[in-house]
Design an enzyme around this catalytic site. Sequence first.
Site, PDB file in Angstrom:
ATOM      1  N   GLN A  38     -10.804   3.015  -1.075  1.00 26.54           N
ATOM      2  CA  GLN A  38     -10.557   4.264  -0.358  1.00 26.54           C
ATOM      3  C   GLN A  38     -11.361   5.405  -0.972  1.00 26.54           C
ATOM      4  O   GLN A  38     -12.055   6.146  -0.275  1.00 26.54           O
ATOM      5  CB  GLN A  38      -9.066   4.614  -0.384  1.00 26.54           C
ATOM      6  CG  GLN A  38      -8.205   3.769   0.537  1.00 26.54           C
ATOM      7  CD  GLN A  38      -6.732   4.109   0.403  1.00 26.54           C
ATOM      8  OE1 GLN A  38      -6.297   4.690  -0.575  1.00 26.54           O
ATOM      9  NE2 GLN A  38      -5.953   3.733   1.399  1.00 26.54           N
TER      10      GLN A  38
ATOM     11  N   CYS B 146       2.882  10.103   4.623  1.00 27.11           N
ATOM     12  CA  CYS B 146       2.533   9.091   3.615  1.00 27.11           C
ATOM     13  C   CYS B 146       3.823   8.356   3.317  1.00 27.11           C
ATOM     14  O   CYS B 146       4.867   8.992   3.100  1.00 27.11           O
ATOM     15  CB  CYS B 146       1.959   9.736   2.359  1.00 27.11           C
ATOM     16  SG  CYS B 146       1.787   8.588   0.980  1.00 27.11           S
ATOM     17  N   THR B 147       3.775   7.051   3.291  1.00 32.31           N
ATOM     18  CA  THR B 147       5.016   6.283   3.200  1.00 32.31           C
ATOM     19  C   THR B 147       5.706   6.403   1.857  1.00 32.31           C
ATOM     20  O   THR B 147       6.864   6.020   1.720  1.00 32.31           O
ATOM     21  CB  THR B 147       4.763   4.799   3.534  1.00 32.31           C
ATOM     22  OG1 THR B 147       3.675   4.301   2.745  1.00 32.31           O
ATOM     23  CG2 THR B 147       4.430   4.640   5.018  1.00 32.31           C
ATOM     24  N   GLU B 148       5.014   6.941   0.835  1.00 26.99           N
ATOM     25  CA  GLU B 148       5.665   7.141  -0.457  1.00 26.99           C
ATOM     26  C   GLU B 148       6.379   8.488  -0.575  1.00 26.99           C
ATOM     27  O   GLU B 148       7.195   8.665  -1.483  1.00 26.99           O
ATOM     28  CB  GLU B 148       4.650   7.045  -1.607  1.00 26.99           C
ATOM     29  CG  GLU B 148       4.239   5.632  -1.965  1.00 26.99           C
ATOM     30  CD  GLU B 148       3.144   5.109  -1.078  1.00 26.99           C
ATOM     31  OE1 GLU B 148       2.965   3.878  -1.017  1.00 26.99           O
ATOM     32  OE2 GLU B 148       2.462   5.928  -0.411  1.00 26.99           O
TER      33      GLU B 148
ATOM     34  N   THR C 196       1.682   1.751   5.974  1.00 29.86           N
ATOM     35  CA  THR C 196       1.051   2.897   5.326  1.00 29.86           C
ATOM     36  C   THR C 196       0.430   3.737   6.420  1.00 29.86           C
ATOM     37  O   THR C 196      -0.026   3.192   7.436  1.00 29.86           O
ATOM     38  CB  THR C 196      -0.032   2.457   4.333  1.00 29.86           C
ATOM     39  OG1 THR C 196      -0.872   3.569   4.011  1.00 29.86           O
ATOM     40  CG2 THR C 196      -0.914   1.368   4.899  1.00 29.86           C
ATOM     41  N   ASN C 197       0.399   5.038   6.231  1.00 30.08           N
ATOM     42  CA  ASN C 197      -0.237   5.908   7.225  1.00 30.08           C
ATOM     43  C   ASN C 197      -1.758   5.874   7.117  1.00 30.08           C
ATOM     44  O   ASN C 197      -2.459   5.740   8.117  1.00 30.08           O
ATOM     45  CB  ASN C 197       0.255   7.352   7.044  1.00 30.08           C
ATOM     46  CG  ASN C 197       1.688   7.539   7.477  1.00 30.08           C
ATOM     47  OD1 ASN C 197       1.987   7.774   8.634  1.00 30.08           O
ATOM     48  ND2 ASN C 197       2.610   7.424   6.527  1.00 30.08           N
ATOM     49  N   THR C 198      -2.269   5.981   5.883  1.00 27.04           N
ATOM     50  CA  THR C 198      -3.710   6.112   5.693  1.00 27.04           C
ATOM     51  C   THR C 198      -4.484   4.945   6.282  1.00 27.04           C
ATOM     52  O   THR C 198      -5.535   5.132   6.904  1.00 27.04           O
ATOM     53  CB  THR C 198      -4.040   6.244   4.192  1.00 27.04           C
ATOM     54  OG1 THR C 198      -3.444   7.440   3.692  1.00 27.04           O
ATOM     55  CG2 THR C 198      -5.541   6.292   3.960  1.00 27.04           C
TER      56      THR C 198
ATOM     57  N   MET D 110       0.825  -1.217   0.000  1.00 32.05           N
ATOM     58  CA  MET D 110       0.000   0.000   0.000  1.00 32.05           C
ATOM     59  C   MET D 110       0.857   1.264   0.000  1.00 32.05           C
ATOM     60  O   MET D 110       0.852   2.005   0.966  1.00 32.05           O
ATOM     61  CB  MET D 110      -0.946  -0.018   1.197  1.00 32.05           C
ATOM     62  CG  MET D 110      -1.863  -1.233   1.206  1.00 32.05           C
ATOM     63  SD  MET D 110      -2.815  -1.405   2.715  1.00 32.05           S
ATOM     64  CE  MET D 110      -1.544  -1.962   3.864  1.00 32.05           C
TER      65      MET D 110
END
Length: 234
Positions: free
Chosen positions: A54, A198-200, A85-87, A12
């Site tokens: 989402q 956000c991990t990206e 993932t944060n979300t 994710m």
Amino acid sequence: MTQATIGLIGGMSWESSAQYYRIINQAARERLGGVHSARSLMVSVDFGTVERLQHAGDWASLTAMMVEAARQLERGGADFFLICTNTMHRMAEEAAAAVAIPLLHIADPTAAAVRAAGRRRVGLLGTAFTMEQDFYKGRLAGHGLEVLVPEAADRALVHRVIYEELVAGRVLEASRAAYRAVIERLVARGAEAIVLGCTEIMLLVHEEDSPVPLFDTTTLHALAAVDRALASAG
């Protein structure tokens, strides 16, 4: 020598999950020496499905997905688990309640690092869900932090870049410049640090892109996992 087994719910996106795997194993090798690596399990979901649910607001289906992933990790022998993932920490409580193994929440090591650096007012970048809903901001606030989010137009830009570019591995200079401008506007409003929530985003933004310290949740979360896994290593 003993290591706890790290459970990872990934995919994710897999772009950031690959960073988790790299950071965790590099840190384990540095701390243990030789050719050691971390003991880990990963359940990697299909982000195409996640992204669709989402944006459809189907959080119930997403919660069921995270609960089942956590149970798979528990059955596989993980000693604790991370949601990479944060979300998707929006359903962290439900996933944690479904299993006997503990969840290492991504906001906790992030907040600890911010506080250790003597910062209290942070700007938060992430998906619109993370920036606008309380599940993440509230967790940071619970650690004594004041959280600023970008204005509406900037939130839309940050969200679009994540979903249209970063999750697909596209890192564009124009988007880096746009993120720099968003960061500068947060700093002008009083942000003493920026949380890359956000991990990206760590694929796009680096320390030289910000006039204040950056706190990369991917790295902080991954290193906290190593800390826990190796706490009993001899």
